[in-house]
Scaffold this motif. Structure first.
Motif, PDB file in Angstrom:
ATOM      1  N   GLY A 293      17.789  -3.735  74.468  1.00  0.00           N
ATOM      2  CA  GLY A 293      18.348  -2.474  73.837  1.00  0.00           C
ATOM      3  C   GLY A 293      17.397  -1.402  73.830  1.00  0.00           C
ATOM      4  N   GLU A 294      17.356  -0.714  72.636  1.00  0.00           N
ATOM      5  CA  GLU A 294      16.570   0.454  72.775  1.00  0.00           C
ATOM      6  C   GLU A 294      15.079   0.436  72.067  1.00  0.00           C
ATOM      7  OE1 GLU A 294      17.501   3.354  74.322  1.00  0.00           O
ATOM      8  OE2 GLU A 294      19.415   1.800  74.804  1.00  0.00           O
ATOM      9  N   GLY A 295      14.798  -1.139  71.978  1.00  0.00           N
ATOM     10  CA  GLY A 295      13.405  -1.422  71.322  1.00  0.00           C
ATOM     11  C   GLY A 295      12.336  -1.071  72.115  1.00  0.00           C
ATOM     12  N   ARG A 296      11.450  -0.441  71.239  1.00  0.00           N
ATOM     13  CA  ARG A 296      10.369  -0.024  71.471  1.00  0.00           C
ATOM     14  C   ARG A 296       9.169  -1.264  71.439  1.00  0.00           C
ATOM     15  NH1 ARG A 296       7.921   3.889  68.504  1.00  0.00           N
ATOM     16  NH2 ARG A 296       9.093   2.883  66.738  1.00  0.00           N
ATOM     17  N   VAL A 297       8.055  -1.354  72.527  1.00  0.00           N
ATOM     18  CA  VAL A 297       7.211  -2.254  72.809  1.00  0.00           C
ATOM     19  C   VAL A 297       5.799  -1.720  73.113  1.00  0.00           C
ATOM     20  CG1 VAL A 297       6.779  -4.441  74.256  1.00  0.00           C
ATOM     21  CG2 VAL A 297       9.111  -3.837  73.755  1.00  0.00           C
ATOM     22  N   ASN A 298       5.048  -2.480  72.426  1.00  0.00           N
ATOM     23  CA  ASN A 298       3.371  -2.090  72.579  1.00  0.00           C
ATOM     24  C   ASN A 298       2.945  -2.472  73.664  1.00  0.00           C
ATOM     25  OD1 ASN A 298       3.784  -4.471  71.851  1.00  0.00           O
ATOM     26  ND2 ASN A 298       2.865  -4.469  69.750  1.00  0.00           N
TER      27      ASN A 298
ATOM     28  N   VAL B 203     -10.935 -15.034  70.101  1.00  0.00           N
ATOM     29  CA  VAL B 203      -9.556 -15.019  70.390  1.00  0.00           C
ATOM     30  C   VAL B 203      -8.898 -13.530  70.770  1.00  0.00           C
ATOM     31  CG1 VAL B 203      -7.014 -15.515  69.822  1.00  0.00           C
ATOM     32  CG2 VAL B 203      -8.957 -17.286  69.295  1.00  0.00           C
ATOM     33  N   LEU B 204      -8.392 -13.318  71.845  1.00  0.00           N
ATOM     34  CA  LEU B 204      -7.747 -12.156  72.173  1.00  0.00           C
ATOM     35  C   LEU B 204      -6.524 -12.464  71.989  1.00  0.00           C
ATOM     36  CD1 LEU B 204      -9.965 -11.037  75.362  1.00  0.00           C
ATOM     37  CD2 LEU B 204     -10.483 -10.915  72.890  1.00  0.00           C
ATOM     38  N   ARG B 205      -5.588 -11.468  71.208  1.00  0.00           N
ATOM     39  CA  ARG B 205      -3.962 -11.599  71.107  1.00  0.00           C
ATOM     40  C   ARG B 205      -3.591 -10.576  71.761  1.00  0.00           C
ATOM     41  NH1 ARG B 205      -3.202 -13.753  64.883  1.00  0.00           N
ATOM     42  NH2 ARG B 205      -3.977 -15.817  64.934  1.00  0.00           N
ATOM     43  N   PRO B 206      -3.032 -10.549  72.895  1.00  0.00           N
ATOM     44  CA  PRO B 206      -2.463  -9.306  73.626  1.00  0.00           C
ATOM     45  C   PRO B 206      -1.056  -9.278  73.527  1.00  0.00           C
ATOM     46  CG  PRO B 206      -2.845 -10.812  75.405  1.00  0.00           C
ATOM     47  CD  PRO B 206      -3.585 -11.440  74.043  1.00  0.00           C
ATOM     48  N   SER B 207      -0.671  -7.966  73.518  1.00  0.00           N
ATOM     49  CA  SER B 207       0.952  -7.711  73.453  1.00  0.00           C
ATOM     50  C   SER B 207       1.544  -7.910  74.721  1.00  0.00           C
ATOM     51  CB  SER B 207       1.171  -6.365  72.927  1.00  0.00           C
ATOM     52  OG  SER B 207       0.264  -5.431  73.810  1.00  0.00           O
ATOM     53  N   GLY B 208       2.748  -7.780  75.131  1.00  0.00           N
ATOM     54  CA  GLY B 208       3.272  -7.736  76.369  1.00  0.00           C
ATOM     55  C   GLY B 208       2.803  -7.071  77.418  1.00  0.00           C
TER      56      GLY B 208
ATOM     57  N   ILE C 123     -10.689 -12.552  65.805  1.00  0.00           N
ATOM     58  CA  ILE C 123      -9.401 -12.614  66.460  1.00  0.00           C
ATOM     59  C   ILE C 123      -9.104 -11.092  66.666  1.00  0.00           C
ATOM     60  CG2 ILE C 123      -7.274 -13.413  66.280  1.00  0.00           C
ATOM     61  CD1 ILE C 123      -7.692 -15.852  64.589  1.00  0.00           C
ATOM     62  N   TYR C 124      -8.935 -10.809  67.751  1.00  0.00           N
ATOM     63  CA  TYR C 124      -8.531  -9.233  68.105  1.00  0.00           C
ATOM     64  C   TYR C 124      -7.147  -9.145  68.732  1.00  0.00           C
ATOM     65  CZ  TYR C 124     -13.545  -8.665  67.997  1.00  0.00           C
ATOM     66  OH  TYR C 124     -15.057  -8.599  67.528  1.00  0.00           O
ATOM     67  N   THR C 125      -6.505  -8.530  68.125  1.00  0.00           N
ATOM     68  CA  THR C 125      -5.002  -8.281  68.605  1.00  0.00           C
ATOM     69  C   THR C 125      -5.144  -6.834  69.369  1.00  0.00           C
ATOM     70  OG1 THR C 125      -3.987  -9.149  66.493  1.00  0.00           O
ATOM     71  CG2 THR C 125      -2.668  -7.687  67.914  1.00  0.00           C
ATOM     72  N   LEU C 126      -4.880  -6.997  70.408  1.00  0.00           N
ATOM     73  CA  LEU C 126      -4.665  -5.947  71.564  1.00  0.00           C
ATOM     74  C   LEU C 126      -3.482  -5.376  71.963  1.00  0.00           C
ATOM     75  CD1 LEU C 126      -7.595  -7.817  73.799  1.00  0.00           C
ATOM     76  CD2 LEU C 126      -7.672  -6.397  72.085  1.00  0.00           C
ATOM     77  N   THR C 127      -2.987  -4.196  71.891  1.00  0.00           N
ATOM     78  CA  THR C 127      -1.976  -3.442  72.151  1.00  0.00           C
ATOM     79  C   THR C 127      -2.400  -2.225  72.945  1.00  0.00           C
ATOM     80  OG1 THR C 127      -1.737  -1.564  70.540  1.00  0.00           O
ATOM     81  CG2 THR C 127      -0.817  -4.131  70.100  1.00  0.00           C
ATOM     82  N   GLY C 128      -1.185  -1.575  73.772  1.00  0.00           N
ATOM     83  CA  GLY C 128      -1.373  -0.507  74.408  1.00  0.00           C
ATOM     84  C   GLY C 128      -1.590   0.751  73.502  1.00  0.00           C
ATOM     85  N   PRO C 129      -1.696   1.875  73.919  1.00  0.00           N
ATOM     86  CA  PRO C 129      -1.755   3.115  72.959  1.00  0.00           C
ATOM     87  C   PRO C 129      -0.749   3.438  72.272  1.00  0.00           C
ATOM     88  CG  PRO C 129      -1.616   3.803  75.252  1.00  0.00           C
ATOM     89  CD  PRO C 129      -1.751   2.565  75.277  1.00  0.00           C
ATOM     90  N   THR C 130       0.527   3.173  72.694  1.00  0.00           N
ATOM     91  CA  THR C 130       1.855   3.521  71.982  1.00  0.00           C
ATOM     92  C   THR C 130       2.794   2.427  72.255  1.00  0.00           C
ATOM     93  OG1 THR C 130       2.643   4.901  73.796  1.00  0.00           O
ATOM     94  CG2 THR C 130       1.529   5.865  72.127  1.00  0.00           C
ATOM     95  N   ALA C 131       3.905   2.340  71.525  1.00  0.00           N
ATOM     96  CA  ALA C 131       4.898   1.590  71.923  1.00  0.00           C
ATOM     97  C   ALA C 131       5.863   2.575  72.502  1.00  0.00           C
ATOM     98  CB  ALA C 131       5.682   0.990  70.503  1.00  0.00           C
ATOM     99  N   VAL C 132       6.445   2.107  73.721  1.00  0.00           N
ATOM    100  CA  VAL C 132       7.451   2.727  74.256  1.00  0.00           C
ATOM    101  C   VAL C 132       8.767   2.071  74.476  1.00  0.00           C
ATOM    102  CG1 VAL C 132       5.517   3.952  75.671  1.00  0.00           C
ATOM    103  CG2 VAL C 132       6.536   1.785  76.622  1.00  0.00           C
ATOM    104  N   SER C 133      10.028   2.752  74.863  1.00  0.00           N
ATOM    105  CA  SER C 133      11.316   2.381  74.983  1.00  0.00           C
ATOM    106  C   SER C 133      11.278   2.134  76.307  1.00  0.00           C
ATOM    107  CB  SER C 133      12.269   3.502  74.363  1.00  0.00           C
ATOM    108  OG  SER C 133      12.106   4.624  75.412  1.00  0.00           O
ATOM    109  N   SER C 134      12.339   1.232  76.774  1.00  0.00           N
ATOM    110  CA  SER C 134      12.418   0.983  78.287  1.00  0.00           C
ATOM    111  C   SER C 134      13.018   2.370  78.921  1.00  0.00           C
ATOM    112  CB  SER C 134      13.557   0.144  78.358  1.00  0.00           C
ATOM    113  OG  SER C 134      13.042  -1.228  77.639  1.00  0.00           O
TER     114      SER C 134
END
Ligand SMILES: NC(=O)c1ccc[n+]([C@@H]2O[C@H](COP(=O)([O-])OP(=O)(O)OC[C@H]3O[C@@H](n4cnc5c(N)ncnc54)[C@H](OP(=O)(O)O)[C@@H]3O)[C@@H](O)[C@H]2O)c1
Length: 292
Positions: free
Chosen positions: A166-171, A137-142, A197-208
């Motif tokens: 808002g100012e939320g940061r996203v992976n 299973v691959l569980r990617p972030s946004g 089960i692999y949870t996959l994200t980018g390298p950092t969480a970034v703000s908008s």
């Protein structure tokens, strides 16, 4: 004989990249397309790709598409019947004796209390685990590519994107990295990633604001983030079906509260290179963000 890999939803954002990532890896790629007229683009991508008609509303196409397949990349569309589609595809995989299913799910699929979309992803994950089929299973972030698919028009036309986070940061993750992981799992021995089960994200969480800065640097225009209140987002979604409005508003709330401000090292561990940054994504896709 080489493996035959069926990629479902091959015209979509993720699966079209999976088709590309599998090219040249010594497998026969069977690309599931809803109708034959969608096959031309895929053939242009790689003449060795074999498009196959696969329409979930026509069960006869489903079983035929799975005949002779060893491995499957299984993606459910963002539709109200996604759980039923997932189960239908898993049943077809079992009936045709597939040796590996790589399922695209979503980050936090088993989080509690969780969101509606993740409950649906989890239902398909559980059905797959109970099927007895070897799975990963691959569980990617946004997806970073959401800035093209969902926000691309306003970026191109108004130099702005509007979100209720808002100012939320996203992976955010680049779908090319999801595809690289999928291609690796689909071309190494099944046992290497079996029942993982692999949870996959980018390298950092970034703000908008950071996303806006990356898009501005890449395009040479000033692209702005406009934080909108949740009520305005809900208003903009009045034409959307209830399940979709609920799902998107839940996601925005999660993002706003830094509920997706964490990252995992998994992409780099699996493909031996770091995932793309938002800056690299913006550079690579800058032509698709060109003003119109
Ligand atoms: N967006 C995100 O940030 C994010 C994050 C994590 C997980 N996800 C998950 O990713 C998945 C969506 O991936 P995506 O963005 O790549 O999807 P997408 O671009 O919308 O592609 C969906 C694919 O499914 C096909 N399809 C839809 N209904 C079909 C039917 N009845 N019969 C046959 N084919 C059908 C589409 O074909 P057509 O081209 O013919 O329409 C298309 O190829 C969802 O499960 C979502 O929850 C998304």
């Amino acid at each position: 004989m080489s493996d035959t890999v069926l990629v479902t939803g091959a015209t979509g954002t993720v699966s079209s990249e999976v088709v590309k990532a599998l090219a040249g890896r010594g497998v026969t790629v069977r690309a599931g397309v809803r109708s034959a007229d969608k096959a031309a683009d895929l053939r242009a991508l790689d003449p060795a790709v074999q498009p196959v008609e696969l329409d979930y509303t026509r069960p006869e196409t489903v079983q035929a598409a799975f005949d002779g397949v060893n491995r499957v990349f299984l993606l459910t569309p963002f539709t109200v019947d996604q759980v039923a589609i997932g189960k239908q595809l898993i049943d077809a995989a079992r009936q045709s004796g597939v040796q590996q299913v790589v399922l695209l799910s979503g980050a936090g699929a088993d989080a509690q209390p969780g969101t509606q979309i993740n409950h649906w992803h989890r239902a398909v994950e559980v059905y797959l685990a109970q099927s007895g089929l070897p799975y990963t299973v691959l569980r990617p972030s946004g997806f970073m590519q959401n800035f093209l698919t969902y926000n691309g028009d306003s970026i191109r036309q108004q130099n702005a994107f509007y979100l209720a986070i808002g100012e939320g940061r996203v992976n955010y993750i680049d779908v090319r990295d999801i595809a690289a992981v999928a291609a690796t799992v689909l071309t190494t021995p099944v046992s290497a990633h079996q029942d993982q089960i692999y949870t996959l994200t980018g390298p950092t969480a970034v703000s908008s604001q950071e996303v806006a800065a990356a898009l501005s640097a890449a395009t040479g225009r000033t692209i702005s983030y406009v934080a909108v209140p949740e009520e305005a987002a809900a208003q903009a979604l009045t034409q959307a079906p209830d399940w979709m409005r609920t799902s998107l508003l839940e996601l925005y709330r999660l993002y706003k509260n830094d509920g997706a401000a964490w990252v995992t090292p998994t992409v780099a561990e699996l493909i031996q290179r770091p995932p793309h940054s938002i800056g690299q994504f913006a550079q690579d896709y800058r032509e698709q963000f060109a003003a119109s």
